[in-house]
Scaffold this motif. Structure first.
Motif, PDB file in Angstrom:
ATOM      1  N   HIS A  27       0.859  -1.179   0.000  1.00 52.28           N
ATOM      2  CA  HIS A  27       0.000   0.000   0.000  1.00 52.28           C
ATOM      3  C   HIS A  27       0.893   1.227   0.000  1.00 52.28           C
ATOM      4  CE1 HIS A  27      -2.744   3.061   1.582  1.00 52.28           C
ATOM      5  NE2 HIS A  27      -3.708   2.305   1.096  1.00 52.28           N
ATOM      6  N   SER A  28       0.621   2.180  -0.888  1.00 44.46           N
ATOM      7  CA  SER A  28       1.428   3.399  -0.879  1.00 44.46           C
ATOM      8  C   SER A  28       0.564   4.614  -1.207  1.00 44.46           C
ATOM      9  CB  SER A  28       2.594   3.281  -1.875  1.00 44.46           C
ATOM     10  OG  SER A  28       2.118   3.100  -3.176  1.00 44.46           O
ATOM     11  N   LYS A  29       0.914   5.733  -0.594  1.00 40.22           N
ATOM     12  CA  LYS A  29       0.220   7.002  -0.809  1.00 40.22           C
ATOM     13  C   LYS A  29       1.267   8.011  -1.227  1.00 40.22           C
ATOM     14  CE  LYS A  29      -3.059  10.189   1.126  1.00 40.22           C
ATOM     15  NZ  LYS A  29      -3.235  10.836  -0.132  1.00 40.22           N
ATOM     16  N   MET A  30       0.974   8.691  -2.320  1.00 39.50           N
ATOM     17  CA  MET A  30       1.939   9.653  -2.847  1.00 39.50           C
ATOM     18  C   MET A  30       1.390  11.069  -2.747  1.00 39.50           C
ATOM     19  SD  MET A  30       3.153   7.567  -6.184  1.00 39.50           S
ATOM     20  CE  MET A  30       1.615   6.753  -6.519  1.00 39.50           C
ATOM     21  N   GLY A  31       1.970  11.865  -1.887  1.00 42.08           N
ATOM     22  CA  GLY A  31       1.651  13.286  -1.758  1.00 42.08           C
ATOM     23  C   GLY A  31       0.190  13.610  -1.934  1.00 42.08           C
ATOM     24  N   ARG A  32      -0.099  14.441  -2.956  1.00 41.22           N
ATOM     25  CA  ARG A  32      -1.475  14.832  -3.213  1.00 41.22           C
ATOM     26  C   ARG A  32      -2.214  13.809  -4.057  1.00 41.22           C
ATOM     27  NH1 ARG A  32      -1.588  21.014  -4.976  1.00 41.22           N
ATOM     28  NH2 ARG A  32       0.613  20.896  -5.412  1.00 41.22           N
ATOM     29  N   GLY A  33      -1.497  12.854  -4.585  1.00 41.00           N
ATOM     30  CA  GLY A  33      -2.145  11.809  -5.392  1.00 41.00           C
ATOM     31  C   GLY A  33      -2.905  10.848  -4.502  1.00 41.00           C
ATOM     32  N   ALA A  35      -4.136   7.096  -3.060  1.00 43.31           N
ATOM     33  CA  ALA A  35      -3.433   5.898  -2.615  1.00 43.31           C
ATOM     34  C   ALA A  35      -3.584   4.792  -3.657  1.00 43.31           C
ATOM     35  CB  ALA A  35      -3.987   5.439  -1.282  1.00 43.31           C
ATOM     36  N   ARG A  38      -0.040  -1.866  -4.896  1.00 41.02           N
ATOM     37  CA  ARG A  38       0.680  -2.653  -5.887  1.00 41.02           C
ATOM     38  C   ARG A  38       0.613  -4.109  -5.439  1.00 41.02           C
ATOM     39  NH1 ARG A  38       3.470   1.973  -5.329  1.00 41.02           N
ATOM     40  NH2 ARG A  38       3.799   3.191  -7.213  1.00 41.02           N
ATOM     41  N   THR A  53      -1.596  -2.814 -10.353  1.00 40.90           N
ATOM     42  CA  THR A  53      -1.780  -1.729  -9.398  1.00 40.90           C
ATOM     43  C   THR A  53      -3.253  -1.353  -9.355  1.00 40.90           C
ATOM     44  OG1 THR A  53       0.437  -0.908  -9.879  1.00 40.90           O
ATOM     45  CG2 THR A  53      -1.081   0.621  -8.813  1.00 40.90           C
ATOM     46  N   ARG A  55      -6.238   1.241  -7.803  1.00 39.92           N
ATOM     47  CA  ARG A  55      -6.463   2.576  -7.260  1.00 39.92           C
ATOM     48  C   ARG A  55      -7.619   2.531  -6.261  1.00 39.92           C
ATOM     49  NH1 ARG A  55      -2.884   4.081 -10.086  1.00 39.92           N
ATOM     50  NH2 ARG A  55      -2.526   4.566 -12.224  1.00 39.92           N
TER      51      ARG A  55
END
Length: 186
Positions: A27-33, A35, A38, A53, A55
């Motif tokens: 599980h990954s969360k990128m800044g303003r994008g 989560a 993968r 992946t 969303r």
């Protein structure tokens, strides 16, 4: 419907009209994008692994999987014959479906059969099983450095590596996931 947060190791989903088991996830969360998750998915019919992946907005269907208990009866060519433990009906499963698990089947063994849309796609064996050694190479005196092993054949005909002290006629515990020796049976 399953969401992104439901994807954990071992969960089986219907992906591309086939049952896929989640083998690995991150599980990954990128800044303003948003989560993302993968995943590595294993196709339970073909055995192939794919990476995908998902969303947050993706909705997934759980796979229509059933499990049933069956007893292994015998092998007929490349097919394996089983008996359903509730209806006592006999049925066969091709050797391509069972793959390496066929090396551990002995007459009368109870197994769990995974069904997808009513068709058998795999069998589940216990993680550890006891087998009698039908043949073991003789131990070489003095060869004791660095955990030496030798070849041995178990009652199903499978050849595995065992420690030098294992002899013909002994019962051993074998890991059915990788076919490795664990210990002497108690």
């Amino acid at each position: 419907m399953l969401g992104m947060n439901d994807l954990k190791t071992g969960v089986v989903i219907n992906f591309n009209n086939a049952p896929h088991e989640v083998v690995k996830y991150q599980h990954s969360k990128m800044g303003r994008g948003g989560a993302v998750v993968r995943t590595t998915l294993k196709n339970l019919i073909t055995g192939n692994n794919i990476e995908n992946t998902f969303r947050d907005s993706d909705k997934l269907l759980p796979a229509d999987m059933q499990r049933t208990k069956a007893q292994y009866l015998y092998r007929q060519g490349d097919d394996f014959m089983f008996m359903d433990m509730t209806s006592f009906e006999q049925f066969q499963i091709p050797g391509t479906v069972i793959a390496g698990a066929g090396d551990f089947l002995s007459e009368g063994l109870e197994v769990t059969i995974k069904l997808f849309e009513g068709k058998p796609i795999n069998i589940e064996l216990p993680a550890k099983m006891n087998f009698k050694v039908t043949y073991a190479e003789p131990a070489i005196k003095g060869d004791t450095a660095n955990n030496p092993t030798k070849n041995a054949t178990i009652e199903t005909g499978l050849e595995i590596r065992v420690p030098m002290f294992i002899n013909q006629g002994e019962t051993i515990v074998v890991d059915t996931r990788d076919g490795s020796y664990i210990e002497r049976a108690k």
